[in-house]
Design an enzyme around this catalytic site. Structure first.
Site, PDB file in Angstrom:
ATOM      1  CD1 TRP A 363       3.029 -13.962  32.773  1.00  0.00           C
ATOM      2  CD2 TRP A 363       2.785 -14.583  30.647  1.00  0.00           C
ATOM      3  NE1 TRP A 363       4.028 -13.361  32.045  1.00  0.00           N
ATOM      4  CE2 TRP A 363       3.901 -13.716  30.734  1.00  0.00           C
ATOM      5  CE3 TRP A 363       2.433 -15.079  29.399  1.00  0.00           C
ATOM      6  CZ2 TRP A 363       4.664 -13.351  29.637  1.00  0.00           C
ATOM      7  CZ3 TRP A 363       3.194 -14.710  28.286  1.00  0.00           C
ATOM      8  CH2 TRP A 363       4.300 -13.862  28.416  1.00  0.00           C
ATOM      9  CG  ASP A 364       6.506 -17.311  33.559  1.00  0.00           C
ATOM     10  OD1 ASP A 364       5.822 -16.298  33.389  1.00  0.00           O
ATOM     11  OD2 ASP A 364       7.642 -17.303  34.037  1.00  0.00           O
ATOM     12  CD  GLU A 490       7.968  -8.797  33.517  1.00  0.00           C
ATOM     13  OE1 GLU A 490       8.754  -8.431  34.411  1.00  0.00           O
ATOM     14  OE2 GLU A 490       7.736  -9.996  33.270  1.00  0.00           O
ATOM     15  CE  LYS A 589      12.354  -8.537  32.779  1.00  0.00           C
ATOM     16  NZ  LYS A 589      11.638  -8.530  34.073  1.00  0.00           N
ATOM     17  CD  GLN A 590       8.880 -10.564  29.483  1.00  0.00           C
ATOM     18  OE1 GLN A 590       9.632 -10.173  30.358  1.00  0.00           O
ATOM     19  NE2 GLN A 590       7.806 -11.271  29.742  1.00  0.00           N
TER      20      GLN A 590
END
Length: 777
Positions: A363-364, A490, A589-590
């Site tokens: 999906w990046d 994640e 995580k992000q």
């Protein structure tokens, strides 16, 4: 690692064998169809050799200790195909090898304006014979199937020189996977189907053992020696031969002191899952003929012209940080290389710079890379979205297996089929389908592309909307809920009402309803009404006590992570702690909720953004390269300009400084794109909510000025940001209406608009997790 700081190129001086595995990634060349890692011409020494064709992969069994219904069965891994970069040199029978003799001078330069990788080496053999070698390599933007190399040798004495130019298949390389199934799949993955060599041309055709994809590689050569009228030689002596996995063209000649041997090598590549070997041979031979007809100088001129047009619409200028200026152009150049000529193929997470992530697209692409291309090279964005459309049948089948309607796009894939063996992060990450829909709508808003709207976009939007209706449900007390999903973060999994997922689904549902009304299809008025009802009733959790949005239901009730007692060597956390412990703690995580505030900023108030950002800043450890660019955007929006600058720098230098210590496997396309986003959407304040383009620029104190360019609905504009004012101008087009810090403005050709920049709010820098603060310049 250390590169010379120059605004329009990346140059490495001196030889460091230990850094080859990193510079092979940073010096990679690609056009979105062919990718060549930046290995030395001789092929050795090397870190990790690599030549890739977008979409060409081998299948292998996925590892499961305990299987389950609906688990993907086959993995996909990008194949290192036939290497055509190799040109070896023998000086009086001594091979030029940078590990032997002495490299008196050596430098390599990636030029962002010519689109070539240049090399200059002064080498002295162990017996004292000295030569100067120059080479220049390109992967053509104008001729999609073509690459070319110009190789020149100048001896200081009268010498006999021999050059060997190869096509090499099944190149020996160390396994990059601990899974023996993957290693076996990549051990000599190519089987020869056809070999041809005559005069100066050769063709090798191969197929993969399991996925049964076919590919062809071809080469041709031009050789000249100057001066040509001396007594030392009668012209080059040449020969060519071929076997199953090797074709070699050899030229031997005596060259006088001060003379020059010049070899021009033309390469052509093609692959298919349907076409026959004879058809592929014909394809690459035709591409090779076209390249030879154009010639080296013609290919170079076409490359420069392509890049001149790109930089006119995409360039970013920075005053006050020369190294950052170089990094931003490096990022833009590689994003262009990743997608320029992909043409209905995916854009992998590493582009075509290395084998990281097995060559998969995530999906990046839609949420980080495509915004850059949408506003600079919209045709490339359209082609990447056409790839998603071409995989709709696989996405429908995946949804059906999961007991759902519509289309469930994969978490990671090369051919469109899900190949993630970890279902909590893969199968449950349904936001991917919303991300695809978001990118589709963003592209439509930015281009008004009616053909794409009618032929591909509407079908994607409709099928993803159907997914949300079957995945979610109406709760009489809490609106439309989407439970049991994994959002972008994640370190969380299988949660209810992930805010990012719900907001991206909400926009998807509204966009699908509009598209179905705009382009009548197999959608009833009743179905459109159900989409609108679900979108309007979407559940968006909010913690009234803390006055922040939880990332998902109950997230703010989880135990806090003990950051102060987590040593630096324990990051990234996923390599040192069990996922179950990460999943039940407030550790991120992000950027997840923060990303929601960027792409769906219209769903939050200014006050909510301030509080939310501070809350999640204290819990986000950035173990993902996706995070810094997004955090920069929101930090700039809420007034933390210094912090935003630190995150911009982190995103921009992730690969150049190898911050994650894995550049050997390829560059991080999303982080490179994040550097653009941090500048354009962060400090430029660019937003496109609801299809309206707006700006709210501010200048960080570390810079004295910056400017950027972009395209919107066919008009190219430039925005220049100074300390107290911003200047908007038309680069190409007639006029554009937009907003500056909320105030409507109209920019007309030859009539720039200058606007004052309001002072940023005076806010205290928020706390970051202990030990995870962004590195400052």
């Amino acid at each position: 690692m250390s590169y010379a700081v120059e605004p329009w190129q990346l140059r490495w001086q001196g030889l460091s064998v230990d850094h080859l595995h990193q510079t092979e990634s940073t010096f990679a060349l690609s056009n979105g169809h062919i990718g060549l890692r930046g290995t030395l011409d001789e092929g050795e020494p090397r870190g990790l050799p690599g030549t890739y064709l977008n979409g060409f992969y081998e299948e292998h069994e996925l590892p499961y200790g305990e299987g389950g219904y609906g688990y993907p069965e086959a993995g996909q891994t990008v194949v290192n195909v036939t290497d055509g970069k190799i040109i070896r040199l023998l000086v009086e029978d001594e091979p030029l090898d940078m590990r032997y003799g002495e490299a008196i001078e050596h430098e390599r330069t990636l030029d962002f304006r010519t689109g070539t990788l240049r090399r200059r080496t002064v080498w002295e053999s162990p017996t004292g014979r000295r030569v100067t070698v120059r080479s220049e390599r390109l992967v053509s933007f104008s001729q999609r199937a073509v690459a070319a190399i110009r190789y020149e040798v100048e001896p200081e004495d009268d010498l006999q020189l021999v050059v060997q130019s190869d096509l090499l298949a099944n190149e020996p390389t160390k396994s990059r996977s601990n899974d023996p199934r993957v290693a076996a799949a990549l051990d000599s993955p190519l089987v020869n189907d056809f070999t041809m060599a005559e005069k100066s041309r050769a063709v090798l055709c191969h197929r993969t053992k399991v996925s049964d994809l076919r590919m062809a590689a071809a080469m041709d050569h031009e050789v000249s020696v100057t001066p040509s009228d001396n007594d030392l030689h009668d012209g080059p002596r040449t020969e060519i031969r071929a076997e199953d996995d090797l074709a070699r063209f050899t030229a031997a000649v005596d060259v006088p002191a001060g003379g020059r041997l010049q070899l021009t090598k033309y390469l052509a590549y093609g692959w298919s899952g349907q076409r026959s070997t004879p058809a592929l041979r014909a394809q690459v031979e035709a591409a090779l003929a076209g390249a030879c007809q154009t010639g080296w100088d013609g290919l170079l001129a076409e490359q420069k012209a392509f890049l001149e047009d790109f930089w006119e619409v995409a360039d970013i200028e920075i005053d006050g940080d020369d190294e950052l200026q170089q990094a931003i152009r490096f990022a833009l150049f590689h994003i262009l290389q990743a997608g320029a000529r992909g043409e209905t193929r995916a854009i992998p997470g590493k582009g075509l710079t290395g084998p990281g992530y097995d060559g998969h697209a995530f999906w990046d692409t839609e949420m980080f890379v495509l915004p850059v291309l949408t506003y600079t090279v919209p045709d490339a964005a359209r082609d990447a979205l056409r790839w998603r459309h071409s995989t709709l049948d696989k996405a429908r089948e995946r949804a059906k297996v999961l007991g759902l309607k519509g289309a469930a796009f994969p978490w990671r894939s090369i051919n469109g089929a899900e190949c993630s063996a970890y279902w909590p992060a893969g199968t449950a990450a349904f936001h991917v389908s919303g991300d695809v829909a978001y990118a589709v709508q963003q592209y439509l808003n930015a281009t008004n592309d009616e053909d794409f709207d009618r032929d591909q976009a509407t079908e994607i939007l409709v099928e993803t909307a159907r997914l949300w209706l079957s995945l979610g449900h109406h709760d009489p007390h809490d609106g439309f809920r989407i439970d049991g999903v994994t959002g972008p973060d994640e370190y969380s999994a299988i949660v209810d009402n992930n805010v990012y997922t719900n907001l991206i689904a909400q926009q998807n549902l509204w966009a699908a309803a509009d598209a179905a009304e705009r382009n009548p299809c197999d959608v009833t008025e009743e179905e459109i009404a159900t989409w609108r009802r679900a979108a309007d009733a979407m559940s968006i959790p909010y913690d009234e006590m803390l006055q922040v949005h939880p990332q998902a239901d109950n997230f703010t009730k989880h135990a806090e992570w003990d950051f102060e007692n987590t040593p630096e060597e324990k990051y990234p956390l996923l390599l040192h702690f069990p996922y179950f412990d990460l999943y039940r703690k407030q550790v991120i995580k992000q950027a997840d909720l923060v990303l929601a505030m960027h792409v769906r900023g219209d769903a939050f108030t200014d006050e909510e953004k301030v509080r939310n950002f501070a809350y999640y800043e204290a819990r986000t450890v950035r173990d993902s390269s996706l995070s810094a660019g997004t955090q920069a955007v929101l930090a700039a929006e809420v007034g933390h300009l210094g912090l935003a600058y630190d995150y911009l720098v982190e995103a921009a230098f992730t690969d150049l400084h190898d911050l994650h210590e894995n550049v050997t496997n390829g560059l991080h396309m999303a982080s490179l794109a994040g550097a653009w986003t941090a500048l354009v959407a962060g400090f430029g304040g660019m937003r496109d909510h609801g299809g309206e383009l707006t700006f709210a620029p501010r200048l960080p104190e570390q810079l004295s000025r910056f400017s950027f360019r972009m395209s919107f609905q066919g008009t190219r504009i430039g925005v220049e940001v100074r300390e107290n004012e911003a200047v908007y101008r038309i680069v190409d087009g007639t006029e554009l209406t937009t907003r500056h810090h909320g105030e409507p403005i109209t920019i007309r050709k030859d009539a720039p608009v200058t606007m004052p920049i309001p002072k940023a709010p005076d806010v205290e820098r928020p706390k970051s997790p202990f030990g995870r603060e962004p590195r400052r310049r």
